[in-house]
Design a protein around this motif. Structure first.
Motif, PDB file in Angstrom:
ATOM      1  N   THR A   1       8.897  -1.893  -7.719  1.00  0.00           N
ATOM      2  CA  THR A   1       9.086  -1.266  -6.420  1.00  0.00           C
ATOM      3  C   THR A   1       7.735  -1.058  -5.745  1.00  0.00           C
ATOM      4  O   THR A   1       6.885  -0.346  -6.264  1.00  0.00           O
TER       5      THR A   1
ATOM      6  N   TYR B   1      -0.145  -0.949  -4.716  1.00  0.00           N
ATOM      7  CA  TYR B   1       0.593  -1.099  -3.455  1.00  0.00           C
ATOM      8  C   TYR B   1       1.723  -2.107  -3.582  1.00  0.00           C
ATOM      9  O   TYR B   1       2.819  -1.897  -3.102  1.00  0.00           O
TER      10      TYR B   1
ATOM     11  N   LEU C   1       4.805   0.315  -3.194  1.00  0.00           N
ATOM     12  CA  LEU C   1       4.476   1.700  -2.844  1.00  0.00           C
ATOM     13  C   LEU C   1       5.214   2.198  -1.613  1.00  0.00           C
ATOM     14  O   LEU C   1       5.695   3.327  -1.598  1.00  0.00           O
ATOM     15  N   PHE C   2       5.359   1.375  -0.578  1.00  0.00           N
ATOM     16  CA  PHE C   2       6.017   1.858   0.633  1.00  0.00           C
ATOM     17  C   PHE C   2       7.472   2.238   0.372  1.00  0.00           C
ATOM     18  O   PHE C   2       8.007   3.122   1.015  1.00  0.00           O
ATOM     19  N   ARG C   3       8.112   1.632  -0.621  1.00  0.00           N
ATOM     20  CA  ARG C   3       9.488   2.001  -0.977  1.00  0.00           C
ATOM     21  C   ARG C   3       9.514   3.258  -1.867  1.00  0.00           C
ATOM     22  O   ARG C   3      10.453   4.019  -1.839  1.00  0.00           O
ATOM     23  N   ARG C   4       8.475   3.463  -2.655  1.00  0.00           N
ATOM     24  CA  ARG C   4       8.429   4.643  -3.522  1.00  0.00           C
ATOM     25  C   ARG C   4       8.143   5.906  -2.734  1.00  0.00           C
ATOM     26  O   ARG C   4       8.473   6.991  -3.170  1.00  0.00           O
ATOM     27  N   ARG C   5       7.511   5.789  -1.572  1.00  0.00           N
ATOM     28  CA  ARG C   5       7.141   6.951  -0.767  1.00  0.00           C
ATOM     29  C   ARG C   5       8.313   7.548  -0.007  1.00  0.00           C
ATOM     30  O   ARG C   5       8.229   8.629   0.511  1.00  0.00           O
ATOM     31  N   ARG C   6       9.390   6.835   0.118  1.00  0.00           N
ATOM     32  CA  ARG C   6      10.548   7.345   0.892  1.00  0.00           C
ATOM     33  C   ARG C   6      11.221   8.478   0.215  1.00  0.00           C
ATOM     34  O   ARG C   6      11.357   8.695  -0.884  1.00  0.00           O
TER      35      ARG C   6
ATOM     36  N   GLU D   1      -2.163   4.011  -8.872  1.00  0.00           N
ATOM     37  CA  GLU D   1      -1.076   3.418  -8.091  1.00  0.00           C
ATOM     38  C   GLU D   1      -1.393   1.972  -7.773  1.00  0.00           C
ATOM     39  O   GLU D   1      -2.546   1.554  -7.789  1.00  0.00           O
TER      40      GLU D   1
END
Length: 167
Positions: A160, A152, A162-167, A150
């Motif tokens: 995209t 970040y 990582l914080f947007r992929r985790r949603r 991964e």
């Protein structure tokens, strides 16, 4: 013999890299099917090179910003960016600019001091081919693409974060 990785596989390199100090007569008399020319050489001699039957690609030194180049990149099947030494990272930014801002979809090659530890980062910036040194271990380099699962931050290869992929 140099080793070329393109799109994650070891492949034959059909391109002849033309050095900066090469004269026009040598290039015009070349029997090569694929010529990788210095960008400034192309600008100085493009009218003479119009009759060459070889495919033409361009390579940029780390001091040359491709965004300042007054040509359409899509007519060149290969754009190469040089790493003169491992600590000179300008080509990372140039690769991202060529991919994202100039919308180039062709091959972007890393040439020069291309090291195994940098391959993942080069890939994420938009490079898709890597000219390795003669003494490079190809298997070790190919494994280098899997060092990180991964990232970040947003990258050219995965815009995209990582914080947007985790949603």
């Amino acid at each position: 013999m140099p080793k070329l990785i393109r799109d994650g596989q070891l492949v034959k390199d059909y391109w002849t890299l033309v050095e900066v100090d090469t004269d026009l007569a040598t290039v015009l008399s070349s029997q090569a099917d694929h010529l990788l020319l210095p960008a400034n050489f192309w600008l100085q001699h493009k009218s003479e090179l119009a009759g060459v039957n070889a495919k033409i690609g361009l390579w940029f030194d780390s001091s040359q910003n491709p965004a300042e180049f007054d040509e359409t990149f899509e007519k060149f099947p290969l754009i190469a960016l040089a790493f003169p030494q491992f600590k000179d990272g300008r080509a990372y930014s140039y690769a991202a600019i060529v991919r994202k801002q100039l919308n180039y979809s062709g091959e972007i090659r890393a040439i020069g001091d291309v090291l195994r530890d940098q391959l993942t980062y080069m890939l994420r910036c938009g490079f898709n081919s890597f000219l390795l040194a003669d003494d490079a271990d190809v298997e070790t380099c190919l494994n280098g693409f899997h060092d990180f699962s991964e990232n970040y931050q947003s990258t050219v290869s995965n815009p995209t974060p990582l914080f947007r992929r985790r949603r």
